[in-house]
Scaffold this active site. Structure first.
Site, PDB file in Angstrom:
ATOM      1  N   TYR A 161      20.231   4.357 -10.740  1.00 44.22           N
ATOM      2  CA  TYR A 161      18.948   4.634 -10.844  1.00 44.22           C
ATOM      3  C   TYR A 161      18.264   3.285 -11.683  1.00 44.22           C
ATOM      4  O   TYR A 161      17.173   2.847 -11.332  1.00 44.22           O
ATOM      5  CB  TYR A 161      18.624   5.985 -11.591  1.00 44.22           C
ATOM      6  CG  TYR A 161      17.267   6.630 -11.696  1.00 44.22           C
ATOM      7  CD1 TYR A 161      16.560   7.057 -10.720  1.00 44.22           C
ATOM      8  CD2 TYR A 161      16.507   6.258 -12.928  1.00 44.22           C
ATOM      9  CE1 TYR A 161      15.136   7.555 -10.805  1.00 44.22           C
ATOM     10  CE2 TYR A 161      15.248   6.712 -13.194  1.00 44.22           C
ATOM     11  CZ  TYR A 161      14.521   7.351 -12.217  1.00 44.22           C
ATOM     12  OH  TYR A 161      13.321   7.886 -12.235  1.00 44.22           O
ATOM     13  N   LYS A 221      15.153   1.062 -10.224  1.00 45.06           N
ATOM     14  CA  LYS A 221      13.821   1.031 -10.875  1.00 45.06           C
ATOM     15  C   LYS A 221      13.487  -0.187 -11.542  1.00 45.06           C
ATOM     16  O   LYS A 221      12.283  -0.649 -11.768  1.00 45.06           O
ATOM     17  CB  LYS A 221      13.799   2.287 -12.115  1.00 45.06           C
ATOM     18  CG  LYS A 221      13.694   3.626 -11.222  1.00 45.06           C
ATOM     19  CD  LYS A 221      12.672   3.627 -10.492  1.00 45.06           C
ATOM     20  CE  LYS A 221      12.581   5.188  -9.825  1.00 45.06           C
ATOM     21  NZ  LYS A 221      11.368   5.385  -8.878  1.00 45.06           N
TER      22      LYS A 221
END
Length: 246
Positions: A154, A158
């Site tokens: 993640y 991002k």
């Protein structure tokens, strides 16, 4: 007739749904996009005003993205001059990176990073072809700035969104298309609801403002960056975190 249109991915819940509400409140026609078509349609049907649509699309699929954007462009009225794209679709597959599988890595990066690329590319190609102006706002995360335990996939996705945002801003600035990113902190969304209460309490203590944010906080930032008030802002990343991670 509306002169602006907003395309919002991940519109079925959380931040995406709040973004749809914010743009609709301003009289902007909203295209609510989500992998769950029923949720997207539910979002669209609850919005103020008329002309909003909800549609199913897996942003990790180039075929689906291109078909969806093509259908939206075809359905746009001739009065449309400005397009806003909010890339809010995102997933997590949390696990310590030593145990993380290739499938878990790919699943998160396919939606969060590749999905942002595919949707932005399809929309911007259409905007350039039709001579439309507008704004792209990509939803990153504070995890993309400082990393986070159990979120190697993640955080990487991002962080990649930020680099992608700056590149798009540099390439398309001359086309009157702006591109910015927002890094949310701890926000009340279905994604956060999966975090144990004990962990949420610990994070809350690290937030200078002392509270978890709401989806509307992110939606307001998205609307500002898409508005004429931000006409000279591009390639920037705004942290909406209550001070977490500064």
């Amino acid at each position: 007739m509306a002169t602006s249109i907003a395309l919002v991915t991940g519109a079925g819940s959380g931040i995406g749904r709040a973004v749809c509400r914010r743009f609709a409140q301003a009289g902007i026609q909203v295209m609510a996009i989500d992998r769950n078509g029923d949720e997207a349609k539910s979002t669209a049907s609850a919005l103020e005003g008329a002309g909003h649509q909800g549609m199913s699309c897996d942003v990790a699929s180039q075929t689906q993205v291109n078909e969806t954007v093509e259908n939206i462009i075809k359905s746009m009225g001739k009065d449309i001059r400005t397009v806003s794209l909010i890339n809010s679709a995102g997933i997590t597959r949390d696990k310590g990176f030593l145990k993380m599988t290739e499938e878990e890595w790919d699943a998160v990066n396919d939606v969060n990073l590749k999905g942002t690329f595919l949707t932005t590319q399809a929309v911007c190609r259409a905007m350039v072809t039709k001579g439309l102006t507008g704004s792209i706002v990509n939803i990153s995360s504070i995890s993309g700035k400082g990393g986070n335990m159990g979120q190697a996939n993640y955080a990487a996705s991002k962080s990649g969104v930020v680099g992608f945002t700056k590149t798009v801003a540099k390439e398309l600035g001359s086309k009157n298309i702006r591109c910015n990113a927002i890094m949310p902190g701890m926000i009340e969304t279905p994604m956060i609801a999966t975090i144990p209460d004990k962990v949420q309490a610990m994070v809350k203590q690290m937030i200078p403002m002392g509270e978890i944010g709401k989806p509307e906080d992110i939606a307001n930032a998205c609307f500002f960056l898409s508005s004429d008030q931000a006409r000279y802002i591009t390639g920037q990343t705004i942290e909406v975190t209550g001070g977490l991670g500064m």
